[in-house]
Design an enzyme around this catalytic site. Structure first.
Site, mmCIF file in Angstrom:
data_model
loop_
_atom_site.group_PDB
_atom_site.id
_atom_site.type_symbol
_atom_site.label_atom_id
_atom_site.label_comp_id
_atom_site.label_asym_id
_atom_site.label_seq_id
_atom_site.Cartn_x
_atom_site.Cartn_y
_atom_site.Cartn_z
ATOM 1 C CB SER A 1 32.110 37.363 47.638
ATOM 2 O OG SER A 1 32.154 38.401 46.732
ATOM 3 C CE1 TYR B 1 27.164 38.398 49.637
ATOM 4 C CE2 TYR B 1 28.764 39.786 48.282
ATOM 5 C CZ TYR B 1 28.074 38.578 48.394
ATOM 6 O OH TYR B 1 28.559 37.492 47.635
HETATM 7 N N1 LIG Z 1 27.048 34.342 41.839
HETATM 8 C C1 LIG Z 1 28.003 35.490 42.182
HETATM 9 O O1 LIG Z 1 28.316 36.063 41.415
HETATM 10 C C2 LIG Z 1 28.761 35.317 43.524
HETATM 11 C C3 LIG Z 1 29.824 35.927 43.558
HETATM 12 C C4 LIG Z 1 30.568 36.276 44.816
HETATM 13 C C5 LIG Z 1 29.981 35.302 46.017
HETATM 14 N N2 LIG Z 1 28.853 34.532 45.608
HETATM 15 C C6 LIG Z 1 28.471 33.637 46.818
HETATM 16 O O2 LIG Z 1 28.483 32.372 46.195
HETATM 17 C C7 LIG Z 1 27.298 31.704 47.131
HETATM 18 C C8 LIG Z 1 26.321 31.141 46.474
HETATM 19 O O3 LIG Z 1 25.808 32.089 45.757
HETATM 20 P P1 LIG Z 1 25.081 31.866 44.245
HETATM 21 O O4 LIG Z 1 25.227 33.323 43.386
HETATM 22 O O5 LIG Z 1 24.895 30.811 43.899
HETATM 23 O O6 LIG Z 1 23.533 32.292 44.678
HETATM 24 P P2 LIG Z 1 21.908 31.630 44.501
HETATM 25 O O7 LIG Z 1 22.008 31.291 42.820
HETATM 26 O O8 LIG Z 1 21.058 32.752 44.813
HETATM 27 O O9 LIG Z 1 21.716 30.225 45.229
HETATM 28 C C9 LIG Z 1 21.837 30.365 46.595
HETATM 29 C C10 LIG Z 1 21.633 29.110 47.363
HETATM 30 O O10 LIG Z 1 21.519 29.256 48.885
HETATM 31 C C11 LIG Z 1 20.350 28.787 49.391
HETATM 32 N N3 LIG Z 1 20.193 29.725 50.561
HETATM 33 C C12 LIG Z 1 19.811 30.996 50.573
HETATM 34 N N4 LIG Z 1 19.604 31.479 51.736
HETATM 35 C C13 LIG Z 1 19.517 29.992 52.609
HETATM 36 C C14 LIG Z 1 19.358 29.684 54.019
HETATM 37 N N5 LIG Z 1 19.290 30.761 54.904
HETATM 38 N N6 LIG Z 1 19.571 28.457 54.549
HETATM 39 C C15 LIG Z 1 19.947 27.376 53.484
HETATM 40 N N7 LIG Z 1 20.119 27.863 52.251
HETATM 41 C C16 LIG Z 1 19.886 29.053 51.693
HETATM 42 C C17 LIG Z 1 19.365 28.970 48.156
HETATM 43 O O11 LIG Z 1 18.177 28.272 48.206
HETATM 44 P P3 LIG Z 1 16.842 28.411 49.187
HETATM 45 O O12 LIG Z 1 16.636 29.935 48.800
HETATM 46 O O13 LIG Z 1 16.038 27.440 48.867
HETATM 47 O O14 LIG Z 1 17.275 28.478 50.464
HETATM 48 C C18 LIG Z 1 20.233 28.501 46.846
HETATM 49 O O15 LIG Z 1 20.202 27.155 47.043
HETATM 50 C C19 LIG Z 1 27.045 32.818 48.104
HETATM 51 O O16 LIG Z 1 27.726 32.651 49.352
HETATM 52 C C20 LIG Z 1 27.357 33.957 47.532
HETATM 53 O O17 LIG Z 1 27.708 35.251 48.313
HETATM 54 C C21 LIG Z 1 28.263 34.439 44.557
#
Ligand SMILES: NC(=O)c1ccc[n+]([C@@H]2O[C@H](COP(=O)([O-])OP(=O)(O)OC[C@H]3O[C@@H](n4cnc5c(N)ncnc54)[C@H](OP(=O)(O)O)[C@@H]3O)[C@@H](O)[C@H]2O)c1
Length: 288
Positions: A169, A186
């Site tokens: 991130s 985080y």
């Molecule tokens: N969206 C943003 O703005 C943003 C910005 C910067 C960085 N990121 C990073 O991008 C990544 C994805 O984020 P996202 O925004 O796409 O989040 P999201 O839509 O909430 O998706 C998270 C995914 O991770 C899975 N997950 C969560 N905990 C887990 C665990 N312990 N073991 C296995 N799977 C797990 C969830 O499924 P389950 O709940 O079923 O496990 C889901 O598939 C993260 O690392 C986040 O920090 C996102």
């Protein structure tokens, strides 16, 4: 004129095998979609939940319904914050690869994308929240890379290296939020993820595995939507961004495909910010 060998394959992933953690929704699902559309043979998605509207099963169904793909998606439920679950996931990955691709195929791409966040005021931070964030965003990524290394290195070559992408991130290099909705742990976990990826780039480069970090800014998702609302909503954040918008699925899928394609094979140990330039504008984009 230069002779560019294999230019028509520069941005393709034909025949590749990938696993994407957190692939059931959000950024992980965008990457998995891009991989299949770029020609990957097998894309494994993993997350904790199998069933339900946010589970792996519905994601796999959608992925396999993509038009004109030659490969297939398969889901394996696992909690990648738990080492024993990762060990089980690696074994299942190996079995599925053997079944779909035959015995002489390893893993080409690991996207360590699953991540957790927690926000709240500094002093009363519950210790469980810090453990949850560090276990998944740092220790989990380390163990995924470590335990998948035998499969990643099995058939990797200097000409065709395997790839690790760590989904970090921009919060790993700036200090985005303190105060009532602070995300200090985080942010610290993502800084650790960046540095973990640099270390992996050195550890695994000679073994023909590249490691790079994608550092997204805001992309609407289950993880980000709460904070987007607290910060004034998507329209307000669109307005503040130098590109006039938040991230969209094509942005992250495009970068992930590029990093894993032949065109990305010499990039190793990089952090690539994917935020439209927002990190440079201190949260506001003023034109005087
Ligand atoms: N969206 C943003 O703005 C943003 C910005 C910067 C960085 N990121 C990073 O991008 C990544 C994805 O984020 P996202 O925004 O796409 O989040 P999201 O839509 O909430 O998706 C998270 C995914 O991770 C899975 N997950 C969560 N905990 C887990 C665990 N312990 N073991 C296995 N799977 C797990 C969830 O499924 P389950 O709940 O079923 O496990 C889901 O598939 C993260 O690392 C986040 O920090 C996102």
């Amino acid at each position: 004129m230069s002779e560019l060998k294999g230019f028509n394959q520069f941005f393709r992933l034909d025949g590749k095998v990938a696993i994407v953690t957190g692939g059931s929704r959000g950024l992980g699902l965008h990457c998995a979609t891009g991989f299949l559309l770029a020609g990957a043979k097998l894309v494994i998605v993993t997350a904790r939940k199998a069933g339900g509207p946010q589970g792996i099963d519905q994601a796999v169904e959608k992925l396999n319904a993509l038009p004109n793909i030659v490969g297939k998606a398969v889901g394996i439920p696992a909690n990648v914050a738990e080492t024993e679950d990762i060990e089980r996931l690696v074994q299942s990955t190996q079995d599925i690869i053997a079944k779909v691709c035959g015995p002489n195929k390893g893993l080409d791409i690991l996207v360590a994308n699953a991540g957790a966040t927690w926000g709240g005021p500094f002093e009363p931070t519950p210790d469980w929240s810090s453990k949850k964030v560090l276990d998944l965003n740092v220790r989990g990524v380390f163990n995924l890379a470590r335990l998948y290394t035998p499969l990643l290195t099995k058939y990797a070559t200097q000409e065709d290296p395997s790839r690790i992408i760590v989904m970090s991130s921009v919060a790993g290099s700036n200090v985005p939020h303190v105060g009532d909705n602070g995300t200090i742990m985080y942010s610290a976990s993502k800084a650790a993820a960046h540095h973990l990826a640099r270390n992996l780039a050195m550890e695994l480069g000679r073994r023909h595995v590249t490691t790079n970090t994608i550092a997204p800014g805001f992309f609407p998702s289950k993880l980000a939507n709460g904070l987007i609302d607290i910060l004034g909503g998507q329209e307000e954040l669109d307005r503040q961004n130098p590109r006039g918008r938040l991230g969209v699925p094509e942005d992250v899928a495009g970068l992930a495909v590029f990093l894993c394609s032949p065109a990305g094979s010499y990039i190793n140990g990089e952090d690539i910010a994917l935020d439209g330039g927002a990190r440079l504008s201190n949260g506001r984009h003023f034109k005087l």
